[in-house]
Design a protein around this motif. Structure first.
Motif, PDB file in Angstrom:
ATOM      1  N   GLY A  60       1.036  -1.137  -0.257  1.00  0.00           N
ATOM      2  CA  GLY A  60       0.000  -0.047  -0.216  1.00  0.00           C
ATOM      3  C   GLY A  60       1.043   1.144   0.025  1.00  0.00           C
ATOM      4  O   GLY A  60       1.873   1.192  -0.325  1.00  0.00           O
ATOM      5  N   PRO A  61       0.189   2.565   0.453  1.00  0.00           N
ATOM      6  CA  PRO A  61       0.904   3.757   0.726  1.00  0.00           C
ATOM      7  C   PRO A  61       1.997   4.000   1.526  1.00  0.00           C
ATOM      8  O   PRO A  61       2.693   4.901   1.230  1.00  0.00           O
ATOM      9  N   LYS A  62       1.983   2.930   2.456  1.00  0.00           N
ATOM     10  CA  LYS A  62       3.243   3.110   3.424  1.00  0.00           C
ATOM     11  C   LYS A  62       4.212   1.783   3.255  1.00  0.00           C
ATOM     12  O   LYS A  62       3.860   0.908   2.674  1.00  0.00           O
ATOM     13  N   ALA A  63       5.511   2.267   3.425  1.00  0.00           N
ATOM     14  CA  ALA A  63       6.592   1.337   3.095  1.00  0.00           C
ATOM     15  C   ALA A  63       6.410  -0.165   3.759  1.00  0.00           C
ATOM     16  O   ALA A  63       6.169   0.046   5.096  1.00  0.00           O
ATOM     17  N   GLY A  72       9.039  -1.421  -0.047  1.00  0.00           N
ATOM     18  CA  GLY A  72       8.064  -1.216  -1.301  1.00  0.00           C
ATOM     19  C   GLY A  72       6.822  -0.319  -0.764  1.00  0.00           C
ATOM     20  O   GLY A  72       6.345  -0.674   0.308  1.00  0.00           O
ATOM     21  N   MET A  73       6.524   0.335  -1.761  1.00  0.00           N
ATOM     22  CA  MET A  73       5.008   1.124  -1.418  1.00  0.00           C
ATOM     23  C   MET A  73       4.662   1.444  -2.814  1.00  0.00           C
ATOM     24  O   MET A  73       5.203   1.581  -4.015  1.00  0.00           O
ATOM     25  N   GLU A  74       3.401   1.536  -2.849  1.00  0.00           N
ATOM     26  CA  GLU A  74       2.285   1.579  -4.309  1.00  0.00           C
ATOM     27  C   GLU A  74       1.774   3.037  -3.952  1.00  0.00           C
ATOM     28  O   GLU A  74       0.920   2.818  -3.123  1.00  0.00           O
ATOM     29  N   LEU A  75       1.888   3.979  -4.764  1.00  0.00           N
ATOM     30  CA  LEU A  75       1.147   5.043  -4.646  1.00  0.00           C
ATOM     31  C   LEU A  75      -0.077   5.133  -5.566  1.00  0.00           C
ATOM     32  O   LEU A  75       0.135   5.221  -6.827  1.00  0.00           O
TER      33      LEU A  75
END
Length: 329
Positions: A60-63, A72-75
């Motif tokens: 998700g948006p947090k590492a 990893g993170m997904e924006l």
């Protein structure tokens, strides 16, 4: 080439036409650098969310930790816009007179679907990640397909100029307010004409607005400076040895050059093996060479690495490590 680039830069962007393997190449690079002892953050700005599929877990948006030394993170563009608008709305409600809350809500709703809103919100998020990456030696961005990414790379300068314009208009409004506030001992004329709160509150509000705008301007200016610093960041174009990916990559390189962003390398992914091909596969191999001649004619000055097509899908950390062994060749 890839490992050399990743060891020399603090930020790398991977981009190119959809379906050429950007996520696989960027993820394998990130994992290889983490295995070499670097602290690496891998960030996806592609709404397709291939990063989570590749590593076989929710991101998700947090590492989150993907492997030793690799986060990893997904924006998500939609969620990024929503978060961005909530932040803007909250700031406006604090800064504007209470009677203008309805106008603030109306402005926010109109802004939601405005052209370029996703890019602008995503750019601010990227700028935040770059600003706050002290915990990492390297940040790798796996970006959305070419057109979206080219616009994103051009935005820091545009947004900086636009914010500078807002600041100047704000300064003119402040001067006008000051003149009106001097009319009458109780300043009632100025306040009534502006529909504002008492002067002390006006001055405090205007000061906060200027601080917010200046902070935003500085954030874009810092990102722009880092994007233009070839010792700090670079852009890697990933493509396949096919007609459309080659043509799109040539155009993307031209667009990036116009914005001043350094195209540090080309990765030709999914190449057929060099030997042992007959019939259909031999013909396809010959076609690859024809398309790569066009690439060399236009972008032959840029360092290039070719990667062979994998016999199986690349999924998970072990497959990525095996894929990354090609990088040393």
């Amino acid at each position: 080439m890839l490992l050399s680039l990743a060891s020399q830069r603090s930020v790398l962007f991977f981009g190119g036409k959809g379906g050429v393997g950007k996520t696989t190449v960027s993820s394998a690079t990130a994992l290889a650098m983490a295995d070499a002892g670097k602290r690496v953050l891998l960030v996806s700005t592609d709404p397709a969310h291939n990063l989570g599929h590749l590593f076989g877990r929710k991101i998700g948006p947090k590492a989150v930790r993907l492997a030793p030394g690799l986060d990893g993170m997904e924006l998500d563009p939609e969620k990024t816009v929503e978060s961005h608008l909530q932040e803007v709305s909250s700031a406006l409600r604090r800064l504007m007179p209470a009677g203008m809350a309805g106008e603030v809500d109306k402005h926010i709703e109109l802004s939601r679907e405005a052209p370029g809103m996703q890019e602008a919100a995503m750019l601010e998020r990227i700028a935040e990640v770059v600003e706050q990456h002290d915990d990492y030696d390297l940040v790798i961005f796996d970006t959305a397909p070419s057109g979206h990414t080219a616009r994103l790379m051009a935005l820091p300068e545009m947004m900086s100029v636009w914010t500078e314009g807002l600041i100047k208009r704000r300064e003119k409004a402040d001067k006008f307010t000051a003149v009106l506030n001097t009319l009458g001992k109780d300043r009632s004329v100025g306040n009534n004409m502006l529909g504002a709160e008492p002067a002390a509150h006006d001055e405090d509000r205007e000061s906060k607005i200027r601080r917010i705008l200046n902070r935003r301007k500085q954030r874009f200016a810092n990102l722009r400076e880092k994007l233009l610093d070839q010792n700090y960041s670079g852009f890697v174009i990933v493509l396949a040895a096919e007609r459309l990916p080659v043509l799109e990559s040539i155009e993307l390189a031209k667009q990036l050059k116009r914005t001043g962003v350094d195209v540090a390398g080309l990765v030709v992914n999914k190449r057929l093996p060099a030997e042992g091909l007959t019939g259909f596969l031999a013909e396809r191999k010959a076609q690859e060479e024809i398309h790569l001649q066009d690439l060399n004619t236009q972008l032959g000055h840029i360092e290039r690495q070719d990667l062979t097509l994998s016999a199986h899908d690349v999924l998970g950390v072990d497959d990525l490590r095996a894929f990354a062994r090609q990088f040393a060749n």
